[in-house]
Design a protein around this motif. Structure first.
Motif: not given
Length: 87
Positions: A10-19
């Motif tokens: 999912p597109e938001d996986l990278s964002h969640a990983g960064s958080v």
């Protein structure tokens, strides 16, 4: 864990990983023991999975994680020097 060469995550996986990475950095700076950080993150992840999947699906996620460990996919992380807490 397994990488995503086909771009299927999912597109938001990278964002969640960064958080999560930032949260880990913060806890290390606070001198929280790595095992405590990992245990808290794992407990939170399991709780989230339990709220969004049935037990069979959660077990599948855990089996995939175990297969990654057994395949040696975490060796790279183990060989890297641990981040140093900032004073």
């Amino acid at each position: 864990m397994q990488q995503d060469p086909a771009g299927m995550a999912p597109e938001d996986l990278s964002h969640a990983g960064s958080v999560v990475d930032k949260a880990i950095e913060y806890m290390i700076e606070q001198r929280i023991a790595p095992i405590s950080i990992a245990s808290a993150l794992l407990g939170g992840a399991l709780g989230l999975l339990a709220r969004s999947m049935d037990d069979r699906a959660v077990a599948g996620v855990l089996r995939n994680a175990l297969a990654s460990v057994e395949a040696g996919e975490l060796a790279e992380a183990r060989e890297a020097p641990p981040p140093k807490p900032q004073a």
